[in-house]
Design a protein around this motif. Structure first.
Motif, PDB file in Angstrom:
ATOM      1  N   ARG A 128      11.916  16.997  -3.786  1.00  0.00           N
ATOM      2  CA  ARG A 128      10.482  16.900  -3.571  1.00  0.00           C
ATOM      3  C   ARG A 128       9.990  15.541  -4.043  1.00  0.00           C
ATOM      4  O   ARG A 128      10.152  15.186  -5.203  1.00  0.00           O
ATOM      5  N   VAL A 129       9.365  14.811  -3.143  1.00  0.00           N
ATOM      6  CA  VAL A 129       8.882  13.469  -3.445  1.00  0.00           C
ATOM      7  C   VAL A 129       7.358  13.503  -3.502  1.00  0.00           C
ATOM      8  O   VAL A 129       6.697  13.838  -2.512  1.00  0.00           O
ATOM      9  N   ALA A 130       6.792  13.181  -4.655  1.00  0.00           N
ATOM     10  CA  ALA A 130       5.336  13.125  -4.786  1.00  0.00           C
ATOM     11  C   ALA A 130       4.822  11.884  -4.070  1.00  0.00           C
ATOM     12  O   ALA A 130       5.335  10.783  -4.265  1.00  0.00           O
ATOM     13  N   THR A 131       3.789  12.053  -3.247  1.00  0.00           N
ATOM     14  CA  THR A 131       3.212  10.932  -2.509  1.00  0.00           C
ATOM     15  C   THR A 131       1.770  10.656  -2.918  1.00  0.00           C
ATOM     16  O   THR A 131       1.090   9.824  -2.310  1.00  0.00           O
ATOM     17  N   GLY A 132       1.295  11.370  -3.933  1.00  0.00           N
ATOM     18  CA  GLY A 132      -0.058  11.178  -4.430  1.00  0.00           C
ATOM     19  C   GLY A 132      -0.228  11.919  -5.735  1.00  0.00           C
ATOM     20  O   GLY A 132       0.652  12.687  -6.149  1.00  0.00           O
ATOM     21  N   PRO A 133      -1.349  11.729  -6.425  1.00  0.00           N
ATOM     22  CA  PRO A 133      -1.572  12.391  -7.714  1.00  0.00           C
ATOM     23  C   PRO A 133      -1.904  13.858  -7.545  1.00  0.00           C
ATOM     24  O   PRO A 133      -2.430  14.276  -6.504  1.00  0.00           O
ATOM     25  N   PHE A 134      -1.601  14.633  -8.576  1.00  0.00           N
ATOM     26  CA  PHE A 134      -1.971  16.047  -8.581  1.00  0.00           C
ATOM     27  C   PHE A 134      -3.462  16.166  -8.850  1.00  0.00           C
ATOM     28  O   PHE A 134      -3.982  15.626  -9.815  1.00  0.00           O
ATOM     29  N   ARG A 135      -4.150  16.861  -7.967  1.00  0.00           N
ATOM     30  CA  ARG A 135      -5.541  17.225  -8.204  1.00  0.00           C
ATOM     31  C   ARG A 135      -5.617  18.751  -8.246  1.00  0.00           C
ATOM     32  O   ARG A 135      -5.510  19.352  -9.277  1.00  0.00           O
ATOM     33  N   ASP A 136      -5.761  19.394  -7.104  1.00  0.00           N
ATOM     34  CA  ASP A 136      -5.634  20.850  -7.063  1.00  0.00           C
ATOM     35  C   ASP A 136      -4.245  21.266  -6.616  1.00  0.00           C
ATOM     36  O   ASP A 136      -3.825  22.405  -6.791  1.00  0.00           O
ATOM     37  N   PHE A 177       4.244   8.759 -19.400  1.00  0.00           N
ATOM     38  CA  PHE A 177       5.301   8.712 -18.394  1.00  0.00           C
ATOM     39  C   PHE A 177       4.797   7.957 -17.167  1.00  0.00           C
ATOM     40  O   PHE A 177       3.590   7.805 -16.957  1.00  0.00           O
ATOM     41  N   ARG A 178       5.737   7.489 -16.366  1.00  0.00           N
ATOM     42  CA  ARG A 178       5.405   6.775 -15.131  1.00  0.00           C
ATOM     43  C   ARG A 178       6.326   7.257 -14.014  1.00  0.00           C
ATOM     44  O   ARG A 178       7.485   7.605 -14.260  1.00  0.00           O
ATOM     45  N   TYR A 179       5.792   7.221 -12.792  1.00  0.00           N
ATOM     46  CA  TYR A 179       6.514   7.739 -11.628  1.00  0.00           C
ATOM     47  C   TYR A 179       6.350   6.759 -10.479  1.00  0.00           C
ATOM     48  O   TYR A 179       5.297   6.127 -10.324  1.00  0.00           O
ATOM     49  N   LEU A 180       7.390   6.664  -9.671  1.00  0.00           N
ATOM     50  CA  LEU A 180       7.353   5.814  -8.482  1.00  0.00           C
ATOM     51  C   LEU A 180       8.144   6.463  -7.372  1.00  0.00           C
ATOM     52  O   LEU A 180       9.230   7.012  -7.609  1.00  0.00           O
ATOM     53  N   GLU A 187      11.698  -3.471  -4.439  1.00  0.00           N
ATOM     54  CA  GLU A 187      10.899  -4.216  -3.464  1.00  0.00           C
ATOM     55  C   GLU A 187      11.683  -5.402  -2.915  1.00  0.00           C
ATOM     56  O   GLU A 187      11.616  -5.698  -1.710  1.00  0.00           O
ATOM     57  N   ALA A 188      12.441  -6.079  -3.760  1.00  0.00           N
ATOM     58  CA  ALA A 188      13.236  -7.223  -3.310  1.00  0.00           C
ATOM     59  C   ALA A 188      14.319  -6.801  -2.335  1.00  0.00           C
ATOM     60  O   ALA A 188      14.756  -7.593  -1.488  1.00  0.00           O
ATOM     61  N   ASP A 189      14.743  -5.533  -2.423  1.00  0.00           N
ATOM     62  CA  ASP A 189      15.786  -5.016  -1.539  1.00  0.00           C
ATOM     63  C   ASP A 189      15.208  -4.357  -0.286  1.00  0.00           C
ATOM     64  O   ASP A 189      15.936  -3.737   0.475  1.00  0.00           O
ATOM     65  N   GLY A 190      13.897  -4.463  -0.097  1.00  0.00           N
ATOM     66  CA  GLY A 190      13.307  -3.967   1.136  1.00  0.00           C
ATOM     67  C   GLY A 190      12.730  -2.572   1.066  1.00  0.00           C
ATOM     68  O   GLY A 190      12.330  -2.011   2.100  1.00  0.00           O
ATOM     69  N   TRP A 191      12.653  -1.981  -0.130  1.00  0.00           N
ATOM     70  CA  TRP A 191      12.036  -0.661  -0.269  1.00  0.00           C
ATOM     71  C   TRP A 191      10.522  -0.802  -0.308  1.00  0.00           C
ATOM     72  O   TRP A 191       9.986  -1.690  -0.972  1.00  0.00           O
ATOM     73  N   ALA A 192       9.829   0.080   0.390  1.00  0.00           N
ATOM     74  CA  ALA A 192       8.372   0.101   0.389  1.00  0.00           C
ATOM     75  C   ALA A 192       7.890   1.103  -0.654  1.00  0.00           C
ATOM     76  O   ALA A 192       8.302   2.271  -0.636  1.00  0.00           O
ATOM     77  N   ILE A 193       7.036   0.652  -1.580  1.00  0.00           N
ATOM     78  CA  ILE A 193       6.500   1.544  -2.604  1.00  0.00           C
ATOM     79  C   ILE A 193       5.419   2.416  -1.969  1.00  0.00           C
ATOM     80  O   ILE A 193       4.380   1.920  -1.537  1.00  0.00           O
ATOM     81  N   ILE A 194       5.659   3.708  -1.912  1.00  0.00           N
ATOM     82  CA  ILE A 194       4.731   4.646  -1.273  1.00  0.00           C
ATOM     83  C   ILE A 194       3.698   5.146  -2.273  1.00  0.00           C
ATOM     84  O   ILE A 194       2.523   5.320  -1.953  1.00  0.00           O
ATOM     85  N   PHE A 195       4.125   5.366  -3.517  1.00  0.00           N
ATOM     86  CA  PHE A 195       3.216   5.900  -4.529  1.00  0.00           C
ATOM     87  C   PHE A 195       3.744   5.534  -5.901  1.00  0.00           C
ATOM     88  O   PHE A 195       4.949   5.576  -6.149  1.00  0.00           O
ATOM     89  N   SER A 196       2.830   5.162  -6.794  1.00  0.00           N
ATOM     90  CA  SER A 196       3.192   4.848  -8.170  1.00  0.00           C
ATOM     91  C   SER A 196       2.032   5.232  -9.070  1.00  0.00           C
ATOM     92  O   SER A 196       0.863   5.043  -8.694  1.00  0.00           O
ATOM     93  N   CYS A 197       2.327   5.797 -10.238  1.00  0.00           N
ATOM     94  CA  CYS A 197       1.251   6.244 -11.114  1.00  0.00           C
ATOM     95  C   CYS A 197       1.744   6.308 -12.555  1.00  0.00           C
ATOM     96  O   CYS A 197       2.945   6.237 -12.823  1.00  0.00           O
TER      97      CYS A 197
END
Length: 302
Positions: A39-47, A122-125, A83-93
């Motif tokens: 499971r990949v989080a793509t945004g912050p938890f709200r509800d 903690f931090r997530y990407l 990022e230098a290897d071509g990965w696109a950051i979808i979400f970071s928090c």
């Protein structure tokens, strides 16, 4: 700028770059599955938690490393390499921006003692490259940092393997009551060590609890601060029952903090996580007693 003097290579399959970690990094867990989901989080938890379920060959690694300054010091060099290897950051928090407690318990995390997540730091990407996904989770416990990397690659061909370190370094021992305020200031969390529960019990019957008195004193001295009381159980019994017990343990502590020590109700929330966040093993009586606990976690200082 972060300039580590010694580096080591963290090798990941196919799509991912070889990530560079400090030389002192020590592997505590490695798992590779030929076909699994993550499971990949793509945004912050709200509800609820915005997410996608990635499927393919899944490789997860956990590393323990002396922390340089903070969790960003751990995450930033890895993010830059992706990022230098071509990965696109979808979400970071980070922590509260992620959704705090609720976010942490919605994402996939290797259990303790291999991986530790401090609910106040903690931090997530999440990053994507073609059809592959990578997630990074970093946190700390005392002066140790923890890094969890998870790669999902639909095109990789791997064999299923699981390897756990034989003797991961244990978490810090419970602090003496006099150090509770110091622990809250230093790490944002503290175990209320004198709130002792028998297996399955939620009762708090002693006349006084120095940890609650110290917590009340801390909150009185810091009127902008709010906290969460988080209940925990040992691993005896089922998950659903332990979740309920852990919530009631936190609620018992909250009731005393409000009624006996005069802390405003809107400054104290409660959560229960059952046996999903142990701080030591559950296969000894001493370990189970240690895991039955309530922790105070700072949720806001604004």
């Amino acid at each position: 700028m972060i300039r580590p003097l010694l580096l080591m290579v963290l090798a990941l399959p196919a799509q991912a770059q070889d990530l560079t970690l400090p030389a002192q990094a020590r592997s505590t867990f490695t798992e590779t599955r030929a076909l699994a989901s993550h499971r990949v989080a793509t945004g912050p938890f709200r509800d609820s938690l915005p997410s996608v379920t990635a499927e393919g060959a899944v490789t997860r690694q956990v590393w323990q490393v002396p922390i340089p300054q903070g969790t960003l010091d751990l995450l930033a060099p890895l993010r830059d390499q992706l990022e230098a290897d071509g990965w696109a950051i979808i979400f970071s928090c980070a922590t509260r921006a992620c959704g705090g407690f609720d976010f942490r318990f919605e994402i996939d995390v290797t259990p303790a003692p291999e991986m530790f997540v401090d609910l106040s730091d903690f931090r997530y990407l999440a990053a994507r490259k073609s059809d592959a996904w990578t997630t990074l989770l970093v946190s700390r416990s005392g002066d140790l940092g923890y890094i969890q990397t998870t790669l999902v690659d639909p095109e990789a061909e791997v064999e299923t393997t699981v390897k756990s370190a034989s003797a991961p370094v244990p978490p810090p021992a419970r602090q003496p009551q006099g150090d509770l305020a110091e622990a809250l200031r230093a790490t944002g969390r503290a175990v209320l060590a004198d709130l002792v529960f028998e297996t399955g019990s939620t009762d708090l019957s002693a006349d006084s609890y120095p940890s609650l008195a110290a917590l009340a004193e801390f909150l009185t001295a810091n009127p902008e601060t709010t906290i969460a009381l988080v209940g925990h159980t040992d691993a005896e019994g089922g998950a659903e029952g332990n979740m309920a017990i852990s919530r009631r343990r936190a609620q018992s502590a909250r009731t005393l903090l409000i009624e006996r020590y005069g802390i405003a109700a809107n400054r104290v929330e409660t959560h229960g996580v059952g046996f999903f966040a142990p701080i030591t093993r559950n296969d000894t009586p001493e370990g189970r007693e240690t895991n039955r606990r309530v922790e105070a976690v700072i949720t806001s200082t604004e």
